[in-house]
Design a protein around this motif. Structure first.
Motif, mmCIF file in Angstrom:
data_model
loop_
_atom_site.group_PDB
_atom_site.id
_atom_site.type_symbol
_atom_site.label_atom_id
_atom_site.label_comp_id
_atom_site.label_asym_id
_atom_site.label_seq_id
_atom_site.Cartn_x
_atom_site.Cartn_y
_atom_site.Cartn_z
ATOM 1 N N GLN A 1 42.297 48.607 44.087
ATOM 2 C CA GLN A 1 43.393 48.157 43.237
ATOM 3 C C GLN A 1 43.241 46.651 43.044
ATOM 4 O OE1 GLN A 1 46.914 49.345 45.453
ATOM 5 N NE2 GLN A 1 47.250 51.083 44.082
ATOM 6 N N VAL A 2 43.662 46.158 41.894
ATOM 7 C CA VAL A 2 43.646 44.710 41.653
ATOM 8 C C VAL A 2 44.966 44.309 41.028
ATOM 9 C CG1 VAL A 2 41.142 44.502 41.424
ATOM 10 C CG2 VAL A 2 42.523 45.021 39.402
ATOM 11 N N TRP A 3 45.304 43.055 41.210
ATOM 12 C CA TRP A 3 46.475 42.494 40.555
ATOM 13 C C TRP A 3 46.091 41.984 39.173
ATOM 14 C CZ3 TRP A 3 48.551 39.128 45.156
ATOM 15 C CH2 TRP A 3 49.428 39.916 45.928
ATOM 16 N N VAL A 4 47.027 42.114 38.235
ATOM 17 C CA VAL A 4 46.899 41.421 36.957
ATOM 18 C C VAL A 4 48.073 40.458 36.880
ATOM 19 C CG1 VAL A 4 48.031 43.363 35.751
ATOM 20 C CG2 VAL A 4 46.810 41.627 34.447
ATOM 21 N N ASP A 5 47.750 39.180 36.860
ATOM 22 C CA ASP A 5 48.761 38.132 36.750
ATOM 23 C C ASP A 5 48.892 37.728 35.293
ATOM 24 O OD1 ASP A 5 49.253 38.176 39.433
ATOM 25 O OD2 ASP A 5 48.105 36.374 39.912
ATOM 26 N N LEU A 6 50.059 38.024 34.714
ATOM 27 C CA LEU A 6 50.308 37.762 33.301
ATOM 28 C C LEU A 6 51.051 36.443 33.150
ATOM 29 C CD1 LEU A 6 51.510 41.348 32.336
ATOM 30 C CD2 LEU A 6 49.201 40.399 32.159
ATOM 31 N N HIS A 7 50.600 35.620 32.232
ATOM 32 C CA HIS A 7 51.200 34.300 32.012
ATOM 33 C C HIS A 7 52.122 34.371 30.798
ATOM 34 C CE1 HIS A 7 48.749 32.087 34.995
ATOM 35 N NE2 HIS A 7 47.900 33.083 34.775
ATOM 36 N N VAL A 8 53.414 34.170 31.071
ATOM 37 C CA VAL A 8 54.445 34.303 30.045
ATOM 38 C C VAL A 8 54.999 32.919 29.739
ATOM 39 C CG1 VAL A 8 56.556 35.495 29.393
ATOM 40 C CG2 VAL A 8 54.993 36.546 31.060
ATOM 41 N N PHE A 9 55.078 32.602 28.448
ATOM 42 C CA PHE A 9 55.477 31.264 28.045
ATOM 43 C C PHE A 9 56.837 31.262 27.368
ATOM 44 C CE2 PHE A 9 50.904 31.149 28.343
ATOM 45 C CZ PHE A 9 50.650 29.920 28.934
ATOM 46 N N GLY B 1 58.100 30.821 40.884
ATOM 47 C CA GLY B 1 57.647 29.518 40.412
ATOM 48 C C GLY B 1 56.960 29.611 39.068
ATOM 49 N N THR B 2 56.310 28.525 38.688
ATOM 50 C CA THR B 2 55.516 28.491 37.468
ATOM 51 C C THR B 2 54.102 28.060 37.798
ATOM 52 O OG1 THR B 2 56.170 26.201 37.017
ATOM 53 C CG2 THR B 2 57.495 27.946 36.004
ATOM 54 N N ALA B 3 53.159 28.500 36.978
ATOM 55 C CA ALA B 3 51.774 28.075 37.149
ATOM 56 C C ALA B 3 51.677 26.590 36.811
ATOM 57 C CB ALA B 3 50.854 28.895 36.257
ATOM 58 N N THR B 4 51.152 25.806 37.732
ATOM 59 C CA THR B 4 51.157 24.349 37.571
ATOM 60 C C THR B 4 50.387 23.905 36.338
ATOM 61 O OG1 THR B 4 51.299 24.112 39.972
ATOM 62 C CG2 THR B 4 50.645 22.173 38.712
ATOM 63 N N ALA B 5 49.190 24.450 36.148
ATOM 64 C CA ALA B 5 48.335 23.980 35.060
ATOM 65 C C ALA B 5 48.895 24.349 33.690
ATOM 66 C CB ALA B 5 46.936 24.545 35.228
ATOM 67 N N SER C 1 53.444 28.155 32.884
ATOM 68 C CA SER C 1 53.865 29.489 32.466
ATOM 69 C C SER C 1 54.511 30.208 33.638
ATOM 70 C CB SER C 1 52.676 30.292 31.950
ATOM 71 O OG SER C 1 51.697 30.435 32.974
ATOM 72 N N THR C 2 55.338 31.188 33.312
ATOM 73 C CA THR C 2 55.892 32.088 34.321
ATOM 74 C C THR C 2 54.884 33.202 34.556
ATOM 75 O OG1 THR C 2 58.151 31.597 33.639
ATOM 76 C CG2 THR C 2 57.793 33.647 34.857
ATOM 77 N N VAL C 3 54.644 33.540 35.824
ATOM 78 C CA VAL C 3 53.650 34.550 36.158
ATOM 79 C C VAL C 3 54.356 35.863 36.493
ATOM 80 C CG1 VAL C 3 51.763 35.219 37.687
ATOM 81 C CG2 VAL C 3 52.035 32.819 36.991
ATOM 82 N N ALA C 4 54.011 36.912 35.757
ATOM 83 C CA ALA C 4 54.502 38.265 36.028
ATOM 84 C C ALA C 4 53.330 39.094 36.536
ATOM 85 C CB ALA C 4 55.090 38.879 34.760
ATOM 86 N N ARG C 5 53.578 39.868 37.584
ATOM 87 C CA ARG C 5 52.460 40.534 38.266
ATOM 88 C C ARG C 5 52.619 42.055 38.245
ATOM 89 N NH1 ARG C 5 51.178 37.910 43.788
ATOM 90 N NH2 ARG C 5 49.994 36.536 42.404
ATOM 91 N N ALA C 6 51.482 42.730 38.030
ATOM 92 C CA ALA C 6 51.413 44.192 38.095
ATOM 93 C C ALA C 6 50.137 44.580 38.830
ATOM 94 C CB ALA C 6 51.431 44.796 36.694
ATOM 95 N N THR C 7 50.082 45.807 39.296
ATOM 96 C CA THR C 7 48.903 46.333 39.983
ATOM 97 C C THR C 7 48.297 47.434 39.138
ATOM 98 O OG1 THR C 7 49.863 45.848 42.145
ATOM 99 C CG2 THR C 7 48.058 47.436 42.091
ATOM 100 N N ILE C 8 46.954 47.447 39.033
ATOM 101 C CA ILE C 8 46.282 48.524 38.316
ATOM 102 C C ILE C 8 45.237 49.157 39.221
ATOM 103 C CG2 ILE C 8 46.684 47.599 36.013
ATOM 104 C CD1 ILE C 8 43.936 46.421 36.009
ATOM 105 N N GLU C 9 45.017 50.444 39.024
ATOM 106 C CA GLU C 9 44.009 51.175 39.789
ATOM 107 C C GLU C 9 42.615 50.769 39.292
ATOM 108 O OE1 GLU C 9 44.707 53.093 42.380
ATOM 109 O OE2 GLU C 9 46.848 52.710 42.071
ATOM 110 N N ASN C 10 41.666 50.719 40.224
ATOM 111 C CA ASN C 10 40.324 50.238 39.881
ATOM 112 C C ASN C 10 39.264 51.087 40.577
ATOM 113 O OD1 ASN C 10 38.386 48.502 38.744
ATOM 114 N ND2 ASN C 10 38.369 47.190 40.552
ATOM 115 N N ALA C 11 39.382 52.406 40.427
ATOM 116 C CA ALA C 11 38.472 53.313 41.131
ATOM 117 C C ALA C 11 37.019 53.109 40.720
ATOM 118 C CB ALA C 11 38.891 54.762 40.882
ATOM 119 N N ASP C 12 36.767 52.777 39.439
ATOM 120 C CA ASP C 12 35.381 52.611 38.979
ATOM 121 C C ASP C 12 34.854 51.195 39.183
ATOM 122 O OD1 ASP C 12 36.762 51.206 37.056
ATOM 123 O OD2 ASP C 12 36.228 52.534 35.385
ATOM 124 N N GLY C 13 35.719 50.282 39.631
ATOM 125 C CA GLY C 13 35.283 48.919 39.905
ATOM 126 C C GLY C 13 35.030 48.060 38.683
#
Length: 314
Positions: free
Chosen positions: A160-168, A202-206, A209-221
Motif C-alpha cells: 500500500q502507498v499513500w497519495v498526498d494530495l495538495h489542495v490550494f 498543517g500546510t506544506a511549507t514549500a 498547500s493543504t495536504v489531503a491523504r489517501a491510501t491506495i492498494e499497490n499489489a503490482d508495485g
C-alpha cells in the motif's frame, strides 16, 4: 485520431454495402438519377440499418435522471506508508564480508541481507530483514568497514502507498475526510478508486498547500513512491432531471448536439442546452426529453455520416 478515421471509413463502407448500390461503369443518366434519389432528404438525419449500427459499436440509451458530481481536480505525490519502512543497521563495527541483495529486490522478513565480521569478537554475524518488502536503498559495499549503528539498507512494504494530495486556496474548505477519490497515474493513465482518509492540520511549507491523504492498494508495485499523480475528489453529488454521458455530446455549427434514434434506424441531430458537467456526465437543460433514445457510444460515427451526406448534397 487515426482510429476515429478508420472507424468512420468502416461505417461508410458498411452503409454502402447495405444499400446494395452497384457500380455502373457506363455512368449513364439512369445511374445519375438513381444517385440523386438516394441523397434526397433533410441534412439533419441519416439512416443506419440496425445490424450495421451494432457492428460499428453504435449504442443508444434513454435520457433520464441522474447525478452531477461536484469534483475538484488536484495534483499529488506517492509516498511510502509511515510505519512500513525499516532501516537495517549494523550491530557491531567491522568489515562487510558478503552482500545478498540489491536495490529493487523483494525480501521477506528474516531473510539474510549481509554478513559482517565483528571487530570485537572476530566472528561473523548475519544482518537480516526485519520486515518483508522492497529494498529502497543500500549503503553497503563488499569489504567496506561499517560502524556500529550504521544504516546498511532501507526496506519498505509497498503493498500500500499513500497519495498526498495538495489542495490550494478555497478548495481546501470543501475537501474533507470520507469523500471518494479517483487517482490517476500520469505515466499510463491507470486509475485507482479510494477514499480520502484525513486532511493534515498543517500546510506544506514549500507550496503553502493543504495536504489531503489517501491510501491506495499497490499489489503490482506500479504505484511508485515519488511519482506525481492527479486525482479527482468528489465532494458532493446533486440530482438533476436529465443527464447524458459526455460520450453522447458532439459539436455541430458551434453548438452542443446529441444524436437521437427515431424508430429502428433513423438518427437525427438534436441541438441541446448543456448545464453542469462532471467527468462523466452532462446536465441537459433544453432540447431533449426524458426517455428519448440518445447515442451514447460512437456518436462521432453518426456525426460523420450526417456530415458526409450534407457534403454530398451540396
Amino acid at each position: 485520431m487515426l482510429h476515429r478515421w478508420i472507424a468512420a471509413m468502416t461505417l461508410a463502407a458498411m452503409l454502402v454495402a447495405c444499400t446494395g448500390a452497384k457500380e455502373d461503369t457506363e455512368r449513364g443518366e439512369t445511374a445519375a438519377a438513381h444517385e440523386d434519389e438516394e441523397h434526397e432528404g433533410p441534412s439533419d438525419r441519416t439512416a443506419i440499418p440496425a445490424k450495421t449500427a451494432m457492428e460499428a459499436g453504435i449504442r443508444v440509451a434513454p435520457a433520464g435522471r441522474g447525478e452531477i458530481a461536484d469534483e475538484h481536480e488536484v495534483q499529488g505525490l506517492l509516498t511510502p506508508v509511515e510505519g512500513r519502512i525499516a532501516q537495517v543497521m549494523a550491530r557491531f563495527p567491522g568489515p562487510i564480508r558478503a552482500l545478498g541483495v540489491n536495490v529493487g529486490d523483494r525480501v521477506r522478513a528474516g531473510q539474510p541481507l549481509a554478513t559482517i565480521e565483528s571487530n570485537l569478537s572476530l566472528t561473523t554475524y548475519t544482518v537480516t530483514a526485519p520486515i518483508s518488502g522492497v529494498v529502497l536503498s543500500r549503503n553497503a559495499a563488499l569489504g567496506a568497514v561499517t560502524g556500529e549503528g550504521t544504516a546498511l539498507f532501507e526496506i519498505a512494504d509497498l503493498s500500500q502507498v499513500w497519495v498526498d494530495l495538495h489542495v490550494f486556496g478555497a478548495d481546501a474548505q470543501h475537501i474533507r475526510a470520507g469523500v471518494p477519490v479517483t487517482v490517476t497515474r500520469l505515466s499510463d493513465g491507470v486509475t485507482a478508486e479510494t477514499t480520502l482518509e484525513r486532511v493534515l492540520p498543517g500546510t506544506a511549507t514549500a507550496s503553502q498547500s493543504t495536504v489531503a491523504r489517501a491510501t491506495i492498494e499497490n499489489a503490482d508495485g506500479l504505484w511508485r513512491p515519488g511519482s506525481a499523480v492527479k486525482a479527482r475528489v468528489t465532494v458532493d453529488r446533486q440530482p438533476v432531471a436529465l443527464v447524458v454521458p459526455l460520450t453522447a455530446l458532439q459539436s455541430a455549427d458551434e453548438q452542443d448536439v446529441v444524436y437521437v434514434r427515431e424508430g429502428s434506424d433513423t438518427y437525427r441531430v438534436r441541438p441541446v442546452k448543456v448545464g453542469r458537467r462532471d467527468a462523466l456526465r452532462a446536465e441537459i437543460l433544453a432540447g431533449l426529453k426524458p426517455g428519448e433514445q440518445v447515442v451514447v457510444e460512437q456518436s462521432f460515427l453518426v456525426k460523420a455520416d450526417i456530415e458526409k451526406s450534407t457534403v454530398e448534397e451540396e
